[in-house]
Design a protein around this motif. Structure first.
Motif: not given
Length: 314
Positions: A68-77
């Motif tokens: 939820s930071t200004s830099d958005s990253y995503s990953k599947s777990y």
């Protein structure tokens, strides 16, 4: 609390969670604050994440976590808890340094009690046409895992052992060194709880048999609940894998056993390719990546005589 170092375990304390935060369809939704975080080593943790209201999800679903930071990253777990576990699910997370487009693992490991993430349940993963694990006539199940590739295997293993009493499962878990083996305590406990139905073989690629024999210690014998004398010492192989290792550590193909066999393979791309050939992608649509497809069976499993219908690549 500060981040754990070395092999000191850290377990965060429970704090009340907001009951209005819960899954809403497939859209990202806030997850209640973390209330359990266990880090046997500083760069790998498993996290217990509460859900309200209590809900279960399909085994083949993955959770896509987004910071939820200004830099958005995503990953599947892939969750490692049994899907019928009420009120929470567990993730196995390994931290890597921040890189362009990456760093979700480090973000999750660095969270403190009270922090939240946004996450969504992905669509079901079809394994040869169905997301189901039970009632598939898989009497002999083999699992080949490399490093963090153990994660999706764990939930399937727990489902089969608890809910499919006739299934026999053999896991081949490959790591560089013994200290790199994730969830080893849990795997060894399951092998003792189900000695007739679950066996685990560890293979090490960064050490020779002679080097490992000098440090692993003698074998250990225990009396099982049925009065049998069983060897509880670890079973180790050495190397990246071979057809002979497959024959020692995994169930035979259906053509040899005359019963249903299924082999799951999960690890880095090169690992999966070595064992079963690469996972491929269908043609792209609208400039986006095409969906993953199994592709032809290649590699060691083909050499060992398995059919493509008996192998699933993650």
């Amino acid at each position: 609390p500060s981040r754990p170092t070395g092999r000191v375990a850290w377990r965060a304390h429970h704090r009340p969670c907001n009951p209005t935060s819960y899954w809403r369809n497939s859209k990202p939704a806030p997850i209640p604050p973390f209330y359990d975080l266990h880090c046997p080593k500083h760069d790998r943790c498993w996290e217990k994440i509460p859900m309200y209201p209590p809900a279960s999800h399909n085994v083949d679903d993955e959770h896509s976590a987004e910071s939820s930071t200004s830099d958005s990253y995503s990953k599947s777990y892939s969750p490692i808890s049994h899907p019928s576990t009420p009120g929470y699910f567990e993730l196995l997370v390994k931290s890597y340094p921040y890189t362009p487009g990456g760093g979700v693992g480090k973000f999750l490991v660095d969270l403190s009690v009270g922090d939240t993430i946004s996450a969504a349940v992905k669509s079901e993963r079809l394994m040869h046409g169905s997301p189901a694990v039970l009632e598939r006539n898989w009497k002999n199940v083999g699992m080949i895992a490399g490093g963090t590739g153990i994660a999706p295997h764990i939930q399937i293993l727990r489902i089969l052992l608890r809910d499919e009493p006739d299934a026999i499962v053999k896991l081949l878990f490959i790591n560089r060194h013994a200290e790199d083996i994730l969830l080893k305590t849990e795997l060894d406990a399951l092998s003792r709880e189900y000695p007739r139905r679950f066996t685990v073989t560890y293979s090490l690629t960064g050490v020779t048999r002679e080097e490992h024999d000098r440090v692993k210690g003698p074998s250990s014998m225990e009396i099982s609940a049925t009065g049998e004398l069983i060897d509880t010492s670890d079973t180790f192989e050495y190397g990246r894998g071979s057809v002979d290792m497959i024959r020692r550590a995994l169930p035979p193909p259906s053509s040899e056993s005359k019963t249903g066999t299924m082999i799951f393979v999960c690890g880095m791309d090169g690992f999966v390719e070595h064992w079963s050939g690469p996972v491929m992608r269908a043609p792209s649509l609208n400039g986006k990546k095409g969906p993953k497809i199994q592709g032809p069976l290649l590699g060691l499993l083909k050499d060992a005589g398995y059919d493509a219908s008996e192998v699933f690549k993650y």
